[in-house]
Design a protein around this motif. Structure first.
Motif, PDB file in Angstrom:
ATOM      1  N   LEU A 205      39.759  40.980  42.368  1.00  0.00           N
ATOM      2  CA  LEU A 205      38.649  41.309  41.480  1.00  0.00           C
ATOM      3  C   LEU A 205      37.389  41.574  42.284  1.00  0.00           C
ATOM      4  O   LEU A 205      37.129  40.919  43.290  1.00  0.00           O
ATOM      5  CB  LEU A 205      38.383  40.170  40.498  1.00  0.00           C
ATOM      6  N   ARG A 206      36.608  42.526  41.795  1.00  0.00           N
ATOM      7  CA  ARG A 206      35.303  42.838  42.387  1.00  0.00           C
ATOM      8  C   ARG A 206      34.207  42.192  41.555  1.00  0.00           C
ATOM      9  O   ARG A 206      34.426  41.723  40.447  1.00  0.00           O
ATOM     10  CB  ARG A 206      35.098  44.358  42.396  1.00  0.00           C
ATOM     11  N   HIS A 207      32.990  42.230  42.069  1.00  0.00           N
ATOM     12  CA  HIS A 207      31.846  41.791  41.280  1.00  0.00           C
ATOM     13  C   HIS A 207      31.609  42.766  40.136  1.00  0.00           C
ATOM     14  O   HIS A 207      31.871  43.974  40.275  1.00  0.00           O
ATOM     15  CB  HIS A 207      30.590  41.710  42.147  1.00  0.00           C
ATOM     16  N   GLY A 210      29.739  46.150  40.688  1.00  0.00           N
ATOM     17  CA  GLY A 210      30.305  47.186  41.541  1.00  0.00           C
ATOM     18  C   GLY A 210      29.746  47.220  42.949  1.00  0.00           C
ATOM     19  O   GLY A 210      30.008  48.173  43.685  1.00  0.00           O
ATOM     20  N   ASP A 211      28.953  46.217  43.343  1.00  0.00           N
ATOM     21  CA  ASP A 211      28.484  46.065  44.723  1.00  0.00           C
ATOM     22  C   ASP A 211      27.762  47.294  45.259  1.00  0.00           C
ATOM     23  O   ASP A 211      27.989  47.732  46.386  1.00  0.00           O
ATOM     24  CB  ASP A 211      29.660  45.689  45.631  1.00  0.00           C
ATOM     25  N   PHE A 221      36.093  48.766  38.746  1.00  0.00           N
ATOM     26  CA  PHE A 221      37.400  49.304  38.376  1.00  0.00           C
ATOM     27  C   PHE A 221      38.002  48.579  37.173  1.00  0.00           C
ATOM     28  O   PHE A 221      39.227  48.551  37.005  1.00  0.00           O
ATOM     29  CB  PHE A 221      38.379  49.276  39.557  1.00  0.00           C
ATOM     30  N   VAL A 222      37.145  48.026  36.331  1.00  0.00           N
ATOM     31  CA  VAL A 222      37.584  47.343  35.113  1.00  0.00           C
ATOM     32  C   VAL A 222      36.803  47.915  33.941  1.00  0.00           C
ATOM     33  O   VAL A 222      35.567  47.883  33.936  1.00  0.00           O
ATOM     34  CB  VAL A 222      37.355  45.820  35.215  1.00  0.00           C
ATOM     35  N   GLN A 271      40.277  42.562  33.756  1.00  0.00           N
ATOM     36  CA  GLN A 271      40.374  41.799  35.004  1.00  0.00           C
ATOM     37  C   GLN A 271      41.753  41.156  35.142  1.00  0.00           C
ATOM     38  O   GLN A 271      42.318  41.103  36.240  1.00  0.00           O
ATOM     39  CB  GLN A 271      39.282  40.731  35.048  1.00  0.00           C
ATOM     40  N   SER A 272      42.300  40.689  34.025  1.00  0.00           N
ATOM     41  CA  SER A 272      43.647  40.113  34.057  1.00  0.00           C
ATOM     42  C   SER A 272      44.671  41.155  34.483  1.00  0.00           C
ATOM     43  O   SER A 272      45.611  40.864  35.237  1.00  0.00           O
ATOM     44  CB  SER A 272      44.003  39.547  32.682  1.00  0.00           C
ATOM     45  N   GLU A 273      44.496  42.395  34.033  1.00  0.00           N
ATOM     46  CA  GLU A 273      45.403  43.473  34.433  1.00  0.00           C
ATOM     47  C   GLU A 273      45.322  43.728  35.937  1.00  0.00           C
ATOM     48  O   GLU A 273      46.341  43.977  36.595  1.00  0.00           O
ATOM     49  CB  GLU A 273      45.069  44.751  33.658  1.00  0.00           C
ATOM     50  N   ARG A 274      44.114  43.676  36.490  1.00  0.00           N
ATOM     51  CA  ARG A 274      43.973  43.849  37.945  1.00  0.00           C
ATOM     52  C   ARG A 274      44.654  42.710  38.698  1.00  0.00           C
ATOM     53  O   ARG A 274      45.281  42.922  39.739  1.00  0.00           O
ATOM     54  CB  ARG A 274      42.495  43.937  38.347  1.00  0.00           C
ATOM     55  N   MET A 275      44.528  41.508  38.195  1.00  0.00           N
ATOM     56  CA  MET A 275      45.207  40.384  38.833  1.00  0.00           C
ATOM     57  C   MET A 275      46.721  40.543  38.742  1.00  0.00           C
ATOM     58  O   MET A 275      47.455  40.221  39.685  1.00  0.00           O
ATOM     59  CB  MET A 275      44.732  39.062  38.223  1.00  0.00           C
ATOM     60  N   ASP A 276      47.201  41.042  37.606  1.00  0.00           N
ATOM     61  CA  ASP A 276      48.629  41.334  37.477  1.00  0.00           C
ATOM     62  C   ASP A 276      49.072  42.352  38.526  1.00  0.00           C
ATOM     63  O   ASP A 276      50.152  42.227  39.112  1.00  0.00           O
ATOM     64  CB  ASP A 276      48.932  41.897  36.082  1.00  0.00           C
TER      65      ASP A 276
END
Length: 306
Positions: A205-207, A210-211, A221-222, A271-276
Motif C-alpha cells: 500500500l502507498r500513502h 500519492g507521495d 493506485f486505489v 486497498q484490500s484488493e492491492r494487498m490481495d
C-alpha cells in the motif's frame, strides 16, 4: 519512501521486481480477480533490539500489538464506528491476521520473540537494526515470517520495505515508543497504528496522497481513497477538503495517512484488493496453494502474462 527511492536508485533488481509487482497488481485489477474469501494468517517474529532496559518492550506490549493488528486488518477495531457515513461502505475486512511464530527457522518451538542487547544507542532507516553484525538482529527467512524489529528508532516512528526487496532486509521497523498500546507506547502514537501503517506498506500500500508532496497529481493506485493534497497530521475535523475532493474531502482516517493513532481507523476495499495482489505474487509464500489458485480464478492466462 526515502528508503524505497534509495533502493530504486541503487538496486536495479529491486526496480525490476517493483515493476513486475505493479504489472501483476494492475492485471488483477483489470481482470476483476475475485476477492479472496479465506483468512490468511501471517507468522510474525518480533526482534527487540535494545541498549537500555526502557527500550526492551515486554511480552505483554508485544501481545498488545498483535491484538491491534488483528483488529485493524479485520475491521474489528472498536473505533471503526467513527468512520464518517460517506466512507462507511468502503471499509474493508482484509481477511488478514497475524500470529506470533511458533517454530523458528530450525523447526524448534519459539515464542516468536527475539531479544538482542546492543551497544548501539539508536538506529535510523539504514537497516542496521536488521543485522547482528551492525548491532541489530538478523532477519528470519522472509518467505516464512514477517520480521518486525522494535528499537530506539530515531527520528522515525517506523519504516517498512515494499514487496520485491532483498530478503535480508524485508520487514518492518517500529520505534519502541510507538509499538502496541501499553508499556512504553506514548501518546499520540500509543494505539499500535504505526505497525498497522507500516505493514500496509509491506503489503504494497502507498500513502493516500500519492507521495507527490502537495501537488494533487500523485496516485496511490486505489480508486476508493480520494486524492489528497498531502499528509494529514493530528486529528482533522471531517470534512477536510483538498485537491477538489469535496464534499467528503480527504480520507484522513485511513491507516495510510499520517494522522495520530486515535485519528485513523480504516482500510478500504481497494486497498484490500492491492494487498490481495501482493499475496498472490510477491507475498504468495504466506498463502496455501488452494487459496492461491482461487485468487487467480477468472484471470485469463493472457492477462496474467502482461
Amino acid at each position: 519512501m526515502p528508503v524505497h527511492h534509495q533502493m530504486i536508485a541503487t538496486r536495479p533488481d529491486y526496480a525490476i521486481a517493483r515493476a513486475a509487482i505493479e504489472n501483476t497488481t494492475f492485471a488483477r485489477k483489470n481482470a476483476r480477480a475475485p476477492r479472496r474469501r479465506e483468512v490468511v494468517t501471517i507468522p510474525v517474529v518480533v526482534h527487540v533490539v535494545y541498549q537500555q532496559e526502557a527500550h526492551n518492550v515486554s511480552d505483554g506490549q508485544i501481545a498488545s500489538q498483535i491484538t491491534v493488528l488483528n483488529q485493524d486488518f479485520r475491521a474489528a477495531n472498536p473505533d471503526v464506528s467513527q468512520v464518517p457515513a460517506p466512507f462507511q461502505s468502503a471499509v474493508a475486512d482484509t481477511l488478514i491476521e497475524f500470529a506470533p511464530a511458533t517454530t523458528d527457522p530450525a523447526g524448534q518451538p519459539t515464542s516468536g520473540i527475539v531479544r538482542r542487547r546492543t551497544a548501539q544507542a539508536q538506529f535510523g532507516d539504514d537497516d542496521a537494526v536488521k543485522f547482528s553484525s551492525r548491532g541489530g538482529s538478523d532477519a528470519w527467512p522472509a518467505d516464512r515470517y514477517l520480521n518486525l524489529w522494535v528499537c530506539n528508532l530515531v527520528p522515525w516512528l517506523g519504516y517498512a520495505q515494499f514487496p520485491g526487496g532483498p530478503a535480508e532486509t524485508d520487514g518492518v521497523v517500529v520505534a519502541y515508543h510507538a509499538f502496541g498500546n501499553t508499556g512504553t507506547a506514548t501518546a499520540p502514537f500509543n494505539l499500535g497504528r504505526t505497525a498497522t501503517h507500516e505493514i500496509g506498506h509491506w503489503l504494497n500500500l502507498r500513502h493516500i496522497w500519492g507521495d507527490d508532496g502537495d501537488a494533487c497529481s500523485g496516485d496511490d493506485f486505489v480508486a476508493d481513497t480520494p486524492n489528497a493534497a498531502g499528509p494529514n497530521f493530528g486529528v482533522p475535523t471531517f470534512p477536510s477538503i483538498t485537491c477538489g475532493n469535496g464534499p467528503n474531502g480527504d480520507m484522513f482516517m485511513n491507516y495510510m495517512d499520517y494522522t495520530d493513532d486515535r485519528g485513523m481507523f480504516m482500510f478500504t476495499n481497494g486497498q484490500s484488493e492491492r494487498m490481495d495482489a501482493a499475496l498472490s505474487q510477491a507475498r504468495d509464500s504466506f498463502v496455501t496453494k488452494k487459496v492461491l489458485d482461487g485468487m487467480w480464478a477468472g484471470v485469463t492466462e493472457s492477462v496474467m502474462r502482461t
